[in-house]
Design a protein around this motif. Sequence first.
Motif, mmCIF file in Angstrom:
data_model
loop_
_atom_site.group_PDB
_atom_site.id
_atom_site.type_symbol
_atom_site.label_atom_id
_atom_site.label_comp_id
_atom_site.label_asym_id
_atom_site.label_seq_id
_atom_site.Cartn_x
_atom_site.Cartn_y
_atom_site.Cartn_z
ATOM 1 N N SER A 310 -1.641 8.307 15.884
ATOM 2 C CA SER A 310 -2.152 9.622 15.512
ATOM 3 C C SER A 310 -2.569 9.617 14.047
ATOM 4 N N ALA A 311 -3.180 10.706 13.630
ATOM 5 C CA ALA A 311 -3.592 10.816 12.225
ATOM 6 C C ALA A 311 -2.382 10.821 11.302
ATOM 7 N N ALA A 312 -1.275 11.404 11.751
ATOM 8 C CA ALA A 312 -0.061 11.399 10.933
ATOM 9 C C ALA A 312 0.488 9.989 10.765
ATOM 10 N N ASP A 313 0.425 9.184 11.825
ATOM 11 C CA ASP A 313 0.889 7.802 11.718
ATOM 12 C C ASP A 313 0.014 7.014 10.735
ATOM 13 N N ARG A 314 -1.292 7.246 10.785
ATOM 14 C CA ARG A 314 -2.172 6.541 9.842
ATOM 15 C C ARG A 314 -1.897 6.962 8.406
ATOM 16 N N LEU A 315 -1.547 8.233 8.225
ATOM 17 C CA LEU A 315 -1.207 8.697 6.880
ATOM 18 C C LEU A 315 0.052 8.006 6.359
ATOM 19 N N LYS A 316 1.046 7.822 7.227
ATOM 20 C CA LYS A 316 2.265 7.124 6.799
ATOM 21 C C LYS A 316 1.966 5.685 6.400
ATOM 22 N N ARG A 317 1.084 5.025 7.143
ATOM 23 C CA ARG A 317 0.749 3.635 6.812
ATOM 24 C C ARG A 317 -0.038 3.575 5.497
ATOM 25 N N GLU A 319 0.286 5.692 3.019
ATOM 26 C CA GLU A 319 1.259 5.931 1.946
ATOM 27 C C GLU A 319 2.122 4.696 1.693
ATOM 28 N N ARG A 320 2.327 3.888 2.716
ATOM 29 C CA ARG A 320 3.070 2.648 2.517
ATOM 30 C C ARG A 320 2.272 1.700 1.617
ATOM 31 N N LEU A 321 0.981 1.605 1.851
ATOM 32 C CA LEU A 321 0.152 0.780 0.983
ATOM 33 C C LEU A 321 0.109 1.333 -0.441
ATOM 34 N N GLU A 322 0.096 2.664 -0.555
ATOM 35 C CA GLU A 322 0.095 3.252 -1.899
ATOM 36 C C GLU A 322 1.377 2.919 -2.646
ATOM 37 N N GLY A 323 2.483 2.850 -1.913
ATOM 38 C CA GLY A 323 3.729 2.478 -2.562
ATOM 39 C C GLY A 323 3.715 1.045 -3.083
ATOM 40 N N MET A 324 2.961 0.184 -2.432
ATOM 41 C CA MET A 324 2.860 -1.203 -2.917
ATOM 42 C C MET A 324 2.013 -1.304 -4.180
ATOM 43 N N ARG A 325 0.939 -0.531 -4.261
ATOM 44 C CA ARG A 325 0.075 -0.541 -5.448
ATOM 45 C C ARG A 325 -0.154 0.896 -5.913
ATOM 46 N N PRO A 326 0.841 1.488 -6.584
ATOM 47 C CA PRO A 326 0.668 2.876 -7.035
ATOM 48 C C PRO A 326 -0.348 2.964 -8.179
ATOM 49 N N ASN A 327 -0.885 4.163 -8.334
ATOM 50 C CA ASN A 327 -1.857 4.441 -9.393
ATOM 51 C C ASN A 327 -3.065 3.502 -9.321
ATOM 52 N N ASN A 328 -3.454 3.188 -8.102
ATOM 53 C CA ASN A 328 -4.630 2.361 -7.882
ATOM 54 C C ASN A 328 -5.694 3.215 -7.194
ATOM 55 N N VAL A 329 -6.946 3.020 -7.571
ATOM 56 C CA VAL A 329 -8.025 3.851 -7.042
ATOM 57 C C VAL A 329 -8.142 3.698 -5.530
ATOM 58 N N GLU A 330 -8.124 2.454 -5.045
ATOM 59 C CA GLU A 330 -8.275 2.227 -3.612
ATOM 60 C C GLU A 330 -7.107 2.822 -2.843
ATOM 61 N N SER A 331 -5.892 2.725 -3.387
ATOM 62 C CA SER A 331 -4.734 3.322 -2.717
ATOM 63 C C SER A 331 -4.873 4.832 -2.633
ATOM 64 N N LEU A 334 -7.587 5.864 -0.116
ATOM 65 C CA LEU A 334 -7.158 5.646 1.261
ATOM 66 C C LEU A 334 -6.227 6.755 1.726
ATOM 67 N N VAL A 335 -5.279 7.133 0.869
ATOM 68 C CA VAL A 335 -4.355 8.219 1.240
ATOM 69 C C VAL A 335 -5.108 9.541 1.358
#
Length: 530
Positions: A310-317, A319-331, A334-335
């Motif tokens: 679902s769209a909520a599941d994609r949002l969680k994934r 946010e997981r990538l954003e946690g790996m590279r915070p304060n990044n434009v691509e992250s 994507l979120v």
Amino acid sequence: MVRLVIFALLVLALGYGFSWLADRPGDLSLIWEGQLYQTRLIVAASALIALIAAVMVLWWLLRTLWMSPYSVTRYFRARKRDRGYQALSTGLIAAGAGNALMARKMAARSRGLIRADQEPLIALLEAQAALIEGRHDEARAKFEAMTNDPETRELGLRGLYLEAKRLGANEAARQYAEKAADNAPYLPWAAQATLEYRSQAGRWDDAMRLLEQQKAGRVIERAEADRLRAVLLTARATEKLENDPAGARDDATHALKLAADFEPAAIIAAKALFREDKLRKAASILEQAWKSAPHPDIGRTYVRARSGDSAADRLKRAERLEGMRPNNVESLLLVAQTALDTQDFAKARAKAEAAARIEPREAAFLLLADIEEAETGDQGRIRHWLAQALKAPRDPAWVADGFVSDKWLPLSPVTGRLDAFVWKAPFDHVDKAVDESTTISIDSALKTLPPVREARSESLASDHRIIELERAATIAEAARPSPKPPAPSKQAAEAATSPEPRPFFGGLPDDPGVRNPAAEPEPKTRLRLF
């Protein structure tokens, strides 16, 4: 240096010998034909050495007189050869400078002074002079003659290759390059051209075999060879992805071992693993690639790993990538995109504005326009964000030789160069002073953002009410029973029994007895809310 040392040792040995004889005085007696000859030992030794030196000088004189005719001939031959090489050197310089007249003149003089079979550079000079003068047929004939000589074969093949490229005969150029590469894989031009031709034809195995030969011959550096091999493996994996996911996975993972930061290889490997239902391993590969260098293609592949999410599941994934590279434009982008899909406008707007604050570029403002359209639908605010996107720098893309592609390709479609695509902005920005009025920033864009129209919600509700009332009226009109048709008139009955019947709806306008329903207006019922 060695001769000087030997001469010094010889002089020292003679001096030591004479001193040894001088320290041991004595007489030397010789009886020959009844006569007694007596002398000192040192005098006899000196006379013996002088006799040997005289014999050597006499032998040298006799040998010089005997070899003088050959020496004179060799002198004039060497002089003639030197003049020929001087003319050849002058001709090559003239050919390099573009002086065709001097090059042709020096080529003729060199051929008269030096035998052509002894110096192959004469043929090269003649071919270069012919090329400068535009006599390409003669130049190609010279190059073809060079290919018959093992000493000049590579030179002739290169000349024929360049001529074929000039004429646009790509197939002939490919054959010349492959022939040169087969005979001499250490030639950089032949190996590079053959590698590109084989890659264009999709002969990935032959291209990798040639690349290994270049690597073994140290024609290219090890790091460059590993990078090109990773590109070839990724290209082959892309072709195998649909029909052979296992083979595509092996090639892509091997490419990642050669070039760990190669994003296309990571994406292909992950897609192949997705097809094999190995989600965890595919996610691990994408996460490692994302940690190395966040790329939008990696992010899209990661959040859409499972089609049933679902769209909520994609949002969680995301946010997981954003946690790996915070304060990044691509992250952040994507979120923001996944949050927009879930209708979480507040989070989507906050992430998009944060991305624009870090790097104000086209994608961030376009995303803000999409958020504005989905949340408020205010055309003024949408146009405001679109105007900011037009002024903002362009987003990075795969660029090669001025060609912009939405996906990675192993070869440049313009020049055919291998590994030409680079992830960067489509046009390089020249460092120059920029007027402050044209500077793009999210803060200034937010200050000039027009407010949301207040009557927007009421207008939308009114429009929906009108649509519902019109729909109800249409349904009621369709359910109303149709009126019975009137009895036919006398004229209509006579027309029905006449030998030339008239159509029921074809009565004349002045015939009062014939009814034409097609000409009558259709009754409509429309409700309007004032």
